[in-house]
Design an enzyme around this catalytic site. Structure first.
Site, mmCIF file in Angstrom:
data_model
loop_
_atom_site.group_PDB
_atom_site.id
_atom_site.type_symbol
_atom_site.label_atom_id
_atom_site.label_comp_id
_atom_site.label_asym_id
_atom_site.label_seq_id
_atom_site.Cartn_x
_atom_site.Cartn_y
_atom_site.Cartn_z
ATOM 1 N N LYS A 126 0.844 -1.203 0.000
ATOM 2 C CA LYS A 126 0.000 0.000 0.000
ATOM 3 C C LYS A 126 0.872 1.243 0.000
ATOM 4 O O LYS A 126 0.586 2.205 -0.707
ATOM 5 C CB LYS A 126 -0.973 -0.026 1.173
ATOM 6 C CG LYS A 126 -2.136 -0.941 0.854
ATOM 7 C CD LYS A 126 -3.177 -1.024 1.914
ATOM 8 C CE LYS A 126 -4.272 -1.993 1.459
ATOM 9 N NZ LYS A 126 -4.848 -2.755 2.542
ATOM 10 N N LYS A 206 -6.564 -10.833 -12.100
ATOM 11 C CA LYS A 206 -7.342 -11.205 -10.910
ATOM 12 C C LYS A 206 -8.458 -10.175 -10.694
ATOM 13 O O LYS A 206 -8.216 -8.974 -10.771
ATOM 14 C CB LYS A 206 -6.413 -11.211 -9.689
ATOM 15 C CG LYS A 206 -7.131 -11.526 -8.398
ATOM 16 C CD LYS A 206 -6.300 -11.303 -7.167
ATOM 17 C CE LYS A 206 -7.239 -11.297 -5.978
ATOM 18 N NZ LYS A 206 -6.638 -11.146 -4.696
ATOM 19 N N LYS A 209 -11.357 -5.050 -6.671
ATOM 20 C CA LYS A 209 -11.844 -3.659 -6.651
ATOM 21 C C LYS A 209 -10.757 -2.705 -7.113
ATOM 22 O O LYS A 209 -11.013 -1.766 -7.834
ATOM 23 C CB LYS A 209 -12.245 -3.269 -5.215
ATOM 24 C CG LYS A 209 -13.607 -3.735 -4.811
ATOM 25 C CD LYS A 209 -13.986 -3.173 -3.459
ATOM 26 C CE LYS A 209 -13.132 -3.686 -2.317
ATOM 27 N NZ LYS A 209 -13.383 -5.076 -1.931
#
Ligand code: ADP
Ligand code: TRP
Length: 337
Positions: A126, A206, A209
């Protein structure tokens, strides 16, 4: 790394086995979430004492809109029930309805080396993506460990991306037991979702979201059908045989139909003569009919708002009862009582 046992193996060791998992209410449920997490969890409710929760504290690491979080949380509970979670068999609750989880997270933090969290991929990824790092994102695995350990969980079904968090959980439980006594916390086993179970998205990557390539589980018929027509396919001419390998259409179709129907589409691909539009339509129909019973159940649930509130109230009460026993044990062991 500890090798994962499967549910049946664990069943022989622990009975009743407590199965726990959490799903983040971070957006609309998609078919990757369904086949990768929700459907396996629902199947497992037959195998032991299932505790399934909506990880709204965790979702707050990326979602800061109160109204949206509230709606997503409720929607996820509704989706779980619509997809077959049986509240007679499984306990379903909101993570935040058992705020004691934060106390256990604090206690776990006191034995958690910084390096253990600094090594966690989800945090590093992240940060690498430019998401600004806050303390909650860093401490995320400690709260997740508390989620699991607070309920004396024996088995935790998760996707591969959560494997490291389960290792952290086991590490922290071992550290607490070494410091405070062997029987303080139950060491959980992980039940890992296989690679083959990765559901591809509209673009063949894959489904996720974060890639904006998802197919929702529920929604309006017209826009959903349109979405299926957008599935990326190659430029093989209509009359030619279509490649079977890495076909997103086939990979998705397989989720909704039996072996014979799947084989029929594979053979038809091999023969050629039909365009991808034809197969996308077939795929769309299979998807629509697969989720039809769940869609109907969802409409019934939506029509009875009090039902969901009551299930969540009962779930919270049961979860809190279990949690209070474990937390009291830990408080005594560490000198808080
Ligand atoms: P997303 O990638 O869309 O943000 P999450 O990370 O919130 O999804 O995933 C929630 C659960 O659904 C996890 O257990 C994850 O392993 C599973 N899952 C998500 N996407 C897929 C997929 N494409 N195939 C299989 N399982 C998936
Ligand atoms: N981190 C998990 C995910 O993103 C959600 C989660 C939170 C969870 N706490 C948990 C999963 C405890 C299993 C057990 O998918």
């Amino acid at each position: 790394m500890h090798s994962a046992l499967n549910a049946v193996e664990i069943l022989h060791i622990v009975s009743p086995m407590r199965i726990l998992t959490g799903l983040q209410p971070s957006g609309k449920l998609h078919i990757g979430n369904y086949f990768g997490a929700m459907e396996p969890a629902i199947r497992l409710q037959e195998q032991g004492e299932a505790y399934y929760f909506i990880a709204n504290y965790h979702a707050m690491t990326s979602l800061h809109d109160g109204a949206e979080l509230r709606v997503n949380t409720r929607d996820l509970a509704i989706d779980f029930l619509a997809c077959g979670l049986d509240p007679q068999k499984a306990v379903i609750f909101r993570q935040s309805d058992v705020p004691e989880v934060n106390e256990l997270a604090w206690i776990l933090s006191t034995v958690c080396p910084m390096g253990l969290l600094e090594r966690c991929h989800s945090y590093k990824d992240k940060v690498a993506k430019g998401i600004s790092a806050n303390h909650a994102l860093f401490a995320y695995p400690v709260l997740m460990a508390a989620d699991i350990l607070l309920y004396d969980s024996n088995l935790v079904p998760v996707g591969k991306d959560q494997k490291q968090h389960l290792e952290v959980t086991r590490d922290l439980a071992v550290k607490i037991n070494e410091a405070l006594g062997d029987a303080t916390l139950t060491i959980p086993e992980v039940l890992m979702q296989e690679d083959a179970a990765i559901v591809p998205g509209l673009d063949g990557q894959k489904m996720s979201k974060s890639y904006h390539n998802t197919i929702p589980l529920f929604g309006e018929e017209k826009p959903l059908r349109k979405l299926f027509m957008k599935i990326v396919s190659d430029s093989t001419p209509v009359e030619d045989p279509k490649p079977i390998e890495n076909s997103t259409i086939l990979a998705l179709y397989r989720l909704f139909v039996n072996d014979a129907e799947y084989q029929q589409m594979v053979e038809s691909f091999g023969q050629g003569g039909l365009g991808y539009g034809h197969y996308k339509q077939q795929l769309w129909e299979a998807y629509w009919s697969y989720f039809s019973p769940m869609r109907h159940r969802r409409e019934e649930i939506l029509a009875d708002a009090a039902y969901v509130d009551e299930i969540l109230r009962q779930g919270a009460a049961k979860a809190r009862e279990t949690a209070s026993v474990v937390l009291e044990r830990v408080r005594k062991a560490c000198g808080l009582r």
